[in-house]
Design a protein around this motif. Structure first.
Motif, PDB file in Angstrom:
ATOM      1  N   ALA A   1       0.844  -1.193   0.000  1.00 31.47           N
ATOM      2  CA  ALA A   1       0.000   0.000   0.000  1.00 31.47           C
ATOM      3  C   ALA A   1       0.878   1.242   0.000  1.00 31.47           C
ATOM      4  O   ALA A   1       2.057   1.194   0.366  1.00 31.47           O
ATOM      5  CB  ALA A   1      -0.916   0.015   1.214  1.00 31.47           C
ATOM      6  N   GLN A   2       0.303   2.360  -0.399  1.00 32.34           N
ATOM      7  CA  GLN A   2       1.052   3.610  -0.411  1.00 32.34           C
ATOM      8  C   GLN A   2       1.153   4.182   1.000  1.00 32.34           C
ATOM      9  O   GLN A   2       0.156   4.267   1.722  1.00 32.34           O
ATOM     10  CB  GLN A   2       0.398   4.631  -1.330  1.00 32.34           C
ATOM     11  CG  GLN A   2       1.210   5.918  -1.471  1.00 32.34           C
ATOM     12  CD  GLN A   2       0.649   6.837  -2.536  1.00 32.34           C
ATOM     13  OE1 GLN A   2      -0.260   6.466  -3.275  1.00 32.34           O
ATOM     14  NE2 GLN A   2       1.192   8.052  -2.614  1.00 32.34           N
ATOM     15  N   VAL A   3       2.357   4.574   1.382  1.00 31.43           N
ATOM     16  CA  VAL A   3       2.626   5.153   2.694  1.00 31.43           C
ATOM     17  C   VAL A   3       3.340   6.490   2.489  1.00 31.43           C
ATOM     18  O   VAL A   3       4.259   6.581   1.678  1.00 31.43           O
ATOM     19  CB  VAL A   3       3.502   4.221   3.559  1.00 31.43           C
ATOM     20  CG1 VAL A   3       3.870   4.896   4.876  1.00 31.43           C
ATOM     21  CG2 VAL A   3       2.784   2.898   3.814  1.00 31.43           C
ATOM     22  N   SER A   4       2.911   7.510   3.189  1.00 29.37           N
ATOM     23  CA  SER A   4       3.613   8.795   3.139  1.00 29.37           C
ATOM     24  C   SER A   4       4.249   9.068   4.491  1.00 29.37           C
ATOM     25  O   SER A   4       3.814   8.536   5.514  1.00 29.37           O
ATOM     26  CB  SER A   4       2.654   9.929   2.767  1.00 29.37           C
ATOM     27  OG  SER A   4       1.682  10.120   3.777  1.00 29.37           O
ATOM     28  N   ILE A   5       5.288   9.900   4.496  1.00 29.93           N
ATOM     29  CA  ILE A   5       6.001  10.194   5.739  1.00 29.93           C
ATOM     30  C   ILE A   5       6.192  11.699   5.871  1.00 29.93           C
ATOM     31  O   ILE A   5       6.463  12.399   4.896  1.00 29.93           O
ATOM     32  CB  ILE A   5       7.369   9.463   5.786  1.00 29.93           C
ATOM     33  CG1 ILE A   5       8.046   9.648   7.150  1.00 29.93           C
ATOM     34  CG2 ILE A   5       8.273   9.918   4.651  1.00 29.93           C
ATOM     35  CD1 ILE A   5       9.267   8.746   7.357  1.00 29.93           C
ATOM     36  N   ARG A   6       6.004  12.184   7.103  1.00 29.14           N
ATOM     37  CA  ARG A   6       6.233  13.590   7.425  1.00 29.14           C
ATOM     38  C   ARG A   6       7.156  13.630   8.631  1.00 29.14           C
ATOM     39  O   ARG A   6       6.783  13.260   9.726  1.00 29.14           O
ATOM     40  CB  ARG A   6       4.901  14.281   7.715  1.00 29.14           C
ATOM     41  CG  ARG A   6       4.997  15.684   8.257  1.00 29.14           C
ATOM     42  CD  ARG A   6       3.652  16.405   8.159  1.00 29.14           C
ATOM     43  NE  ARG A   6       2.524  15.584   8.531  1.00 29.14           N
ATOM     44  CZ  ARG A   6       2.016  15.520   9.772  1.00 29.14           C
ATOM     45  NH1 ARG A   6       2.569  16.228  10.753  1.00 29.14           N
ATOM     46  NH2 ARG A   6       0.969  14.763  10.030  1.00 29.14           N
ATOM     47  N   ARG A   7       8.400  14.053   8.417  1.00 34.59           N
ATOM     48  CA  ARG A   7       9.405  14.015   9.479  1.00 34.59           C
ATOM     49  C   ARG A   7       9.385  15.276  10.328  1.00 34.59           C
ATOM     50  O   ARG A   7       9.209  16.382   9.827  1.00 34.59           O
ATOM     51  CB  ARG A   7      10.798  13.823   8.889  1.00 34.59           C
ATOM     52  CG  ARG A   7      11.074  12.440   8.353  1.00 34.59           C
ATOM     53  CD  ARG A   7      12.531  12.268   7.995  1.00 34.59           C
ATOM     54  NE  ARG A   7      13.413  12.600   9.111  1.00 34.59           N
ATOM     55  CZ  ARG A   7      14.752  12.548   9.054  1.00 34.59           C
ATOM     56  NH1 ARG A   7      15.345  12.197   7.926  1.00 34.59           N
ATOM     57  NH2 ARG A   7      15.487  12.861  10.098  1.00 34.59           N
ATOM     58  N   LYS A   8       9.584  15.071  11.632  1.00 28.47           N
ATOM     59  CA  LYS A   8       9.754  16.178  12.570  1.00 28.47           C
ATOM     60  C   LYS A   8      10.836  15.782  13.564  1.00 28.47           C
ATOM     61  O   LYS A   8      10.583  15.063  14.542  1.00 28.47           O
ATOM     62  CB  LYS A   8       8.450  16.476  13.320  1.00 28.47           C
ATOM     63  CG  LYS A   8       7.427  17.265  12.531  1.00 28.47           C
ATOM     64  CD  LYS A   8       6.349  17.812  13.452  1.00 28.47           C
ATOM     65  CE  LYS A   8       5.403  18.729  12.715  1.00 28.47           C
ATOM     66  NZ  LYS A   8       4.431  19.374  13.641  1.00 28.47           N
ATOM     67  N   ASP A   9      12.064  16.204  13.298  1.00 27.10           N
ATOM     68  CA  ASP A   9      13.185  15.940  14.195  1.00 27.10           C
ATOM     69  C   ASP A   9      13.330  14.439  14.442  1.00 27.10           C
ATOM     70  O   ASP A   9      13.521  13.684  13.481  1.00 27.10           O
ATOM     71  CB  ASP A   9      13.006  16.725  15.500  1.00 27.10           C
ATOM     72  CG  ASP A   9      14.311  16.877  16.284  1.00 27.10           C
ATOM     73  OD1 ASP A   9      14.505  16.094  17.225  1.00 27.10           O
ATOM     74  OD2 ASP A   9      15.122  17.761  15.945  1.00 27.10           O
ATOM     75  N   THR A  10      13.220  13.990  15.689  1.00 26.29           N
ATOM     76  CA  THR A  10      13.378  12.568  15.991  1.00 26.29           C
ATOM     77  C   THR A  10      12.090  11.772  15.774  1.00 26.29           C
ATOM     78  O   THR A  10      12.065  10.561  15.993  1.00 26.29           O
ATOM     79  CB  THR A  10      13.814  12.373  17.457  1.00 26.29           C
ATOM     80  OG1 THR A  10      12.825  12.971  18.318  1.00 26.29           O
ATOM     81  CG2 THR A  10      15.157  13.004  17.716  1.00 26.29           C
ATOM     82  N   HIS A  11      11.016  12.450  15.384  1.00 23.64           N
ATOM     83  CA  HIS A  11       9.724  11.800  15.154  1.00 23.64           C
ATOM     84  C   HIS A  11       9.349  11.868  13.678  1.00 23.64           C
ATOM     85  O   HIS A  11       9.876  12.682  12.915  1.00 23.64           O
ATOM     86  CB  HIS A  11       8.627  12.480  15.975  1.00 23.64           C
ATOM     87  CG  HIS A  11       8.708  12.222  17.449  1.00 23.64           C
ATOM     88  ND1 HIS A  11       9.881  12.293  18.165  1.00 23.64           N
ATOM     89  CD2 HIS A  11       7.746  11.899  18.355  1.00 23.64           C
ATOM     90  CE1 HIS A  11       9.639  12.025  19.443  1.00 23.64           C
ATOM     91  NE2 HIS A  11       8.353  11.780  19.579  1.00 23.64           N
ATOM     92  N   ALA A  12       8.422  11.023  13.321  1.00 25.83           N
ATOM     93  CA  ALA A  12       7.855  11.069  11.975  1.00 25.83           C
ATOM     94  C   ALA A  12       6.419  10.581  12.045  1.00 25.83           C
ATOM     95  O   ALA A  12       6.079   9.731  12.874  1.00 25.83           O
ATOM     96  CB  ALA A  12       8.656  10.202  11.006  1.00 25.83           C
ATOM     97  N   VAL A  13       5.578  11.146  11.187  1.00 26.93           N
ATOM     98  CA  VAL A  13       4.184  10.719  11.095  1.00 26.93           C
ATOM     99  C   VAL A  13       4.011   9.980   9.781  1.00 26.93           C
ATOM    100  O   VAL A  13       4.237  10.544   8.698  1.00 26.93           O
ATOM    101  CB  VAL A  13       3.219  11.912  11.171  1.00 26.93           C
ATOM    102  CG1 VAL A  13       1.776  11.426  11.034  1.00 26.93           C
ATOM    103  CG2 VAL A  13       3.412  12.676  12.477  1.00 26.93           C
ATOM    104  N   LEU A  14       3.626   8.712   9.877  1.00 24.36           N
ATOM    105  CA  LEU A  14       3.364   7.895   8.707  1.00 24.36           C
ATOM    106  C   LEU A  14       1.859   7.854   8.470  1.00 24.36           C
ATOM    107  O   LEU A  14       1.095   7.551   9.385  1.00 24.36           O
ATOM    108  CB  LEU A  14       3.888   6.467   8.925  1.00 24.36           C
ATOM    109  CG  LEU A  14       5.395   6.323   9.162  1.00 24.36           C
ATOM    110  CD1 LEU A  14       5.710   4.949   9.715  1.00 24.36           C
ATOM    111  CD2 LEU A  14       6.158   6.561   7.867  1.00 24.36           C
ATOM    112  N   GLU A  15       1.440   8.163   7.253  1.00 22.26           N
ATOM    113  CA  GLU A  15       0.033   8.036   6.887  1.00 22.26           C
ATOM    114  C   GLU A  15      -0.133   6.745   6.110  1.00 22.26           C
ATOM    115  O   GLU A  15       0.543   6.511   5.097  1.00 22.26           O
ATOM    116  CB  GLU A  15      -0.436   9.242   6.084  1.00 22.26           C
ATOM    117  CG  GLU A  15      -0.524  10.504   6.919  1.00 22.26           C
ATOM    118  CD  GLU A  15      -1.268  11.623   6.218  1.00 22.26           C
ATOM    119  OE1 GLU A  15      -1.809  11.379   5.109  1.00 22.26           O
ATOM    120  OE2 GLU A  15      -1.315  12.726   6.781  1.00 22.26           O
TER     121      GLU A  15
END
Length: 298
Positions: free
Chosen positions: A76-90
């Motif tokens: 499936a398609q996964v997107s990533i939004r990085r923030k320093d030591t964290h990341a949000v995967l949709e």
């Protein structure tokens, strides 16, 4: 010690200011717990997608190509939004359980902070102002959120030991106090299939509420049950996808104050955390009663 703040927005025009207001509230509570800090923000839902917020001490390596690697593994398609030591995967909501299992093998050093349709949790060791700055929390919008600044007493000062704790989808908890029966309760919850990662007693409190809600309880009912099943002294502030709850133990020795206007409901360990909120001079302000559940939802 420890400091807790929470803000539940009733007026949608105030939602763009959630991150800024919550950050200011938490920074005011810094001297109640300078070891680590964290904030949970309930933001916008993504259509047919869920969000997995993850953390790594080696983010540059662990997050490189994580979206494509995880996407290939689950088909499936996964997107990533990085923030320093964290990341949000949709991730497609239907693939969330599979994605979490695959992630443990694909990136074993990556830790899950939260999962759900709207929740994002950011937490690290350090002062609230530094933690909030690293993740640009003040620019985030949302319907409600909670924050915590910690003075460690019962477990190590680590990222995973920081609050909030999330043990269920779109659910999180922060805690001021100490539970005396958390070890026996942890063993029971693990036997019931609840995943617990740390030795922190607060995670046990969060896991207990998850377990009760999996059994069919509402959040309010789960908080009522906690008054019987959890030994110790505690103030809990809990978030769910559409709700915000507060409960204090029957002794209520930990400080707490709440305020409500037509625009919001706010919680702080001390009144000074609330003084810069808009319209606070006209708010209903009170100390939450012992052994009483307070709950608001959208």
């Amino acid at each position: 010690m420890c400091g807790i703040v929470g803000l539940f927005i009733k007026d949608k025009t105030l939602e763009p200011e959630l991150g800024d207001l919550l950050t200011n509230m938490l920074v005011t509570m810094t001297d109640r717990g300078p070891d680590s800090a964290g904030i949970a923000i309930y933001g916008s839902n993504t259509d047919q997608h869920a969000k997995l917020t993850v953390q790594s001490d080696n983010a540059s390596e662990d997050f490189a190509a994580l979206d494509s690697d995880l996407g290939k593994a689950i088909g499936a398609q996964v997107s990533i939004r990085r923030k320093d030591t964290h990341a949000v995967l949709e991730i497609p909501a239907s693939k969330m359980i599979e994605a979490r299992k695959v992630l443990r093998t694909l990136r074993p050093d990556v830790c899950v902070m939260s999962a759900g349709d709207s929740i994002e949790i950011y937490k690290e060791v350090g002062l609230p102002k530094d933690v909030a700055s690293r993740f640009n929390i003040s620019k985030m919008s949302g319907s409600h959120g909670i924050g915590h600044t910690r003075m460690a007493t019962e477990s190590a000062v680590t990222t995973m030991g920081a609050h909030p704790f999330s043990t269920g989808s779109d659910q999180c908890l922060v805690h001021n106090g100490s539970l005396s029966n958390h070890n026996s309760l942890r063993r029971k919850l693990i036997r019931e299939g609840i995943h617990i990662e740390t030795l922190n007693d607060t995670e046990v409190g969060a896991a207990y509420l998850t377990w009760k809600m999996q059994q069919g309880s509402t959040l309010g009912e789960a908080l009522e049950s906690s008054l019987e099943d959890l030994d110790g002294f505690f103030t809990f502030v809990v978030g769910t996808k559409d709700g915000f709850g507060v409960v204090r133990d029957p002794i209520a020795c930990k400080p707490a104050v709440m305020a409500e206007t037509d625009q919001y409901v706010a919680f702080g360990s001390e009144y000074r955390a609330l003084v810069n909120l808009p319209g606070i001079e006209d708010a209903k302000v009170w100390e939450p009663e012992p052994a009483t559940v307070y709950f608001w939802n959208h």
